[in-house]
Scaffold this motif. Structure first.
Motif, PDB file in Angstrom:
ATOM      1  N   VAL A  15       0.861  -1.193  -0.017  1.00  0.00           N
ATOM      2  CA  VAL A  15      -0.094   0.089  -0.163  1.00  0.00           C
ATOM      3  C   VAL A  15       0.887   1.355   0.144  1.00  0.00           C
ATOM      4  CG1 VAL A  15      -1.907   1.365   1.213  1.00  0.00           C
ATOM      5  CG2 VAL A  15      -1.780  -1.242   1.104  1.00  0.00           C
ATOM      6  N   GLU A  16       0.707   2.059  -0.825  1.00  0.00           N
ATOM      7  CA  GLU A  16       1.461   3.303  -1.118  1.00  0.00           C
ATOM      8  C   GLU A  16       0.416   4.358  -1.212  1.00  0.00           C
ATOM      9  OE1 GLU A  16       4.481   3.416  -4.092  1.00  0.00           O
ATOM     10  OE2 GLU A  16       5.766   1.921  -3.030  1.00  0.00           O
ATOM     11  N   GLU A 142      -0.128  -2.059   9.818  1.00  0.00           N
ATOM     12  CA  GLU A 142       1.185  -1.877  10.236  1.00  0.00           C
ATOM     13  C   GLU A 142       2.510  -2.196   9.301  1.00  0.00           C
ATOM     14  OE1 GLU A 142       3.960  -3.473  13.917  1.00  0.00           O
ATOM     15  OE2 GLU A 142       1.832  -4.024  13.945  1.00  0.00           O
ATOM     16  N   LYS A 143       2.064  -3.126   8.489  1.00  0.00           N
ATOM     17  CA  LYS A 143       3.170  -3.555   7.372  1.00  0.00           C
ATOM     18  C   LYS A 143       2.793  -2.797   6.167  1.00  0.00           C
ATOM     19  CE  LYS A 143       4.409  -7.942   9.197  1.00  0.00           C
ATOM     20  NZ  LYS A 143       4.675  -9.671   8.728  1.00  0.00           N
ATOM     21  N   LYS A 144       1.608  -2.431   6.109  1.00  0.00           N
ATOM     22  CA  LYS A 144       1.109  -1.480   4.690  1.00  0.00           C
ATOM     23  C   LYS A 144       1.123  -2.483   3.524  1.00  0.00           C
ATOM     24  CE  LYS A 144       2.868   3.085   5.879  1.00  0.00           C
ATOM     25  NZ  LYS A 144       3.453   4.352   5.814  1.00  0.00           N
ATOM     26  N   GLU A 145       0.520  -3.738   3.798  1.00  0.00           N
ATOM     27  CA  GLU A 145       0.505  -4.569   2.810  1.00  0.00           C
ATOM     28  C   GLU A 145      -1.120  -5.042   2.963  1.00  0.00           C
ATOM     29  OE1 GLU A 145       4.602  -6.595   2.797  1.00  0.00           O
ATOM     30  OE2 GLU A 145       2.900  -7.975   3.285  1.00  0.00           O
ATOM     31  N   VAL A 146      -1.600  -5.536   1.594  1.00  0.00           N
ATOM     32  CA  VAL A 146      -2.811  -6.029   1.448  1.00  0.00           C
ATOM     33  C   VAL A 146      -2.761  -7.685   0.969  1.00  0.00           C
ATOM     34  CG1 VAL A 146      -4.813  -5.765  -0.016  1.00  0.00           C
ATOM     35  CG2 VAL A 146      -4.176  -3.903   1.359  1.00  0.00           C
ATOM     36  N   TYR A 147      -3.673  -8.217   1.416  1.00  0.00           N
ATOM     37  CA  TYR A 147      -3.518  -9.691   0.711  1.00  0.00           C
ATOM     38  C   TYR A 147      -5.199  -9.960   0.088  1.00  0.00           C
ATOM     39  CZ  TYR A 147       0.292 -10.300   3.913  1.00  0.00           C
ATOM     40  OH  TYR A 147       1.486 -10.242   4.612  1.00  0.00           O
ATOM     41  N   PHE A 148      -5.090 -10.036  -1.057  1.00  0.00           N
ATOM     42  CA  PHE A 148      -6.374 -10.074  -2.021  1.00  0.00           C
ATOM     43  C   PHE A 148      -6.494 -11.519  -2.298  1.00  0.00           C
ATOM     44  CE2 PHE A 148      -8.781  -9.293  -5.962  1.00  0.00           C
ATOM     45  CZ  PHE A 148     -10.165  -8.978  -5.158  1.00  0.00           C
ATOM     46  N   THR A 164      -8.005   2.521  -4.646  1.00  0.00           N
ATOM     47  CA  THR A 164      -7.628   3.700  -4.847  1.00  0.00           C
ATOM     48  C   THR A 164      -8.677   5.017  -4.788  1.00  0.00           C
ATOM     49  OG1 THR A 164      -5.893   2.996  -6.300  1.00  0.00           O
ATOM     50  CG2 THR A 164      -6.283   5.596  -6.215  1.00  0.00           C
ATOM     51  N   LYS A 165      -9.789   4.696  -5.458  1.00  0.00           N
ATOM     52  CA  LYS A 165     -10.867   5.414  -5.299  1.00  0.00           C
ATOM     53  C   LYS A 165     -11.563   5.582  -4.026  1.00  0.00           C
ATOM     54  CE  LYS A 165     -15.888   5.787  -6.746  1.00  0.00           C
ATOM     55  NZ  LYS A 165     -16.977   5.036  -7.536  1.00  0.00           N
TER      56      LYS A 165
END
Length: 204
Positions: A15-16, A142-148, A164-165
């Motif tokens: 995630v940025e 916390e890790k700024k990650e997404v698991y999809f 993003t929207k």
């Protein structure tokens, strides 16, 4: 429900973006604002939106849990309509015979067939219910990650766009190249060398 399945596919994202003002309450509000519409458009071929993990078909987030352990958990729902080819073929044959009988023609022109097919498909789409597809999303803030929990091109493109929207943040898919480029353990020189690597070809 892919998260609880013993067989699933997974896409990992980084995630940025600026997330200083992101809080649990703001996440809930943003999900509520971009939730799957409860009043569906019968003419829509494609509809998407967020739903709670606990309730895929009632998309109200106001009283649903979105925090599970250290993660934010919710789902992407995509409803699609498609006309089965055999049904369309059957209707084309019946309607073609009807029109030929009424007009006295021996055959329909190419343009007439095209227009007839488009009209029949539009008419059938209004009557056919959409098929719902549910994809779980796990967000480690916390890790700024997404698991999809999908690797399908269409669902991945949709989650990237809708995320993003909704949050004003970008999902960067993690694979060897992006993982190396965002690594904190590699030096700039090592990253430069990584971009010049070529695939290894193994011969029998």
């Amino acid at each position: 429900m892919a998260l609880l399945s013993n067989a699933n596919t997974l896409t990992r994202y980084r995630v940025e973006g600026k997330d200083d003002d992101i809080s649990l309450e703001s996440i809930r509000e943003k999900l509520q604002h971009n939730r799957f519409p409860e009043i569906e458009d019968p003419a829509a071929v494609f509809t998407s939106g967020w739903t709670p993990f606990e309730s895929h078909y009632l998309s109200d987030f106001s009283e649903k849990t979105i925090v599970f352990a250290n993660f934010i958990l919710f789902c992407l729902r995509i409803d699609k309509k498609s006309v089965p080819s055999k049904i369309l073929k059957k209707q084309m044959i019946l309607e073609t015979q009807k029109r030929l009988k009424e007009s006295g023609k021996e055959f329909l022109s190419k343009n007439e067939k095209k227009a007839l097919k488009e009209d029949l498909e539009a008419s059938l789409l209004l009557r056919i219910p959409a098929s719902p597809n549910i994809y779980d999303l796990l967000w480690d803030m916390e890790k700024k990650e997404v698991y999809f929990f999908s690797s399908q091109k269409a669902s991945n493109e949709e989650v990237e766009t809708l995320f993003t929207k909704t949050f004003g943040l970008h999902l960067i898919r993690i694979f060897p190249y992006t993982a190396a480029m965002h690594s904190k353990t590699l030096t700039d020189m090592e990253k430069d060398r990584f971009t010049t690597l070529s695939p290894v070809r193994f011969s029998e």
